[in-house]
Design a protein around this motif. Sequence first.
Motif, PDB file in Angstrom:
ATOM      1  N   GLU A 192     -23.501  32.687  -8.036  1.00 40.19           N
ATOM      2  CA  GLU A 192     -23.477  31.231  -7.973  1.00 40.19           C
ATOM      3  C   GLU A 192     -22.284  30.736  -7.144  1.00 40.19           C
TER       4      GLU A 192
ATOM      5  N   ASP B  49     -22.712  28.410  -3.875  1.00 39.67           N
ATOM      6  CA  ASP B  49     -22.062  27.091  -3.804  1.00 39.67           C
ATOM      7  C   ASP B  49     -21.194  26.974  -2.551  1.00 39.67           C
TER       8      ASP B  49
ATOM      9  N   SER C 293     -21.960  24.474   0.637  1.00 35.38           N
ATOM     10  CA  SER C 293     -20.940  23.516   1.052  1.00 35.38           C
ATOM     11  C   SER C 293     -20.657  23.637   2.547  1.00 35.38           C
TER      12      SER C 293
ATOM     13  N   HIS D 178     -29.657  30.053  -6.378  1.00 35.10           N
ATOM     14  CA  HIS D 178     -28.837  28.885  -6.746  1.00 35.10           C
ATOM     15  C   HIS D 178     -28.930  27.794  -5.682  1.00 35.10           C
TER      16      HIS D 178
END
Length: 119
Positions: free
Chosen positions: A16, A20, A24, A70
Amino acid sequence: MSQSVEPSRDPVEVTETAADQALSLIEQEGYDTDKAGLRLFVQQGGCAGLSYGLRFDVEPEDDDAITEHHGLRVFVDPASQKYIDGSVLDFEGGLQGKGFDVENPNVESECGCGESFRT
């Protein structure tokens, strides 16, 4: 008599934290996260013979393995898949962090700096 079929598994798992971070960065670059993704590939190079590469691609190639982790789409070409099958992509940030890291169960040896490997 019916034959049981093993469920297919993804060529690589993504933590995860790594997903992430990649999402981003994809957004910062202005890519559409619904179509774009992270390409993980293996290339010739480094003192041990092979090295990993990561880049953002706007869309996958026709023969890519495409998985989602994710919310992050991951693209792996067939030639790279045999080297990274069963690997985990993670991200370690912070002051002493090393960025994206591939934990690969297929590696027989790595160079001293950890940037290249041999299977």
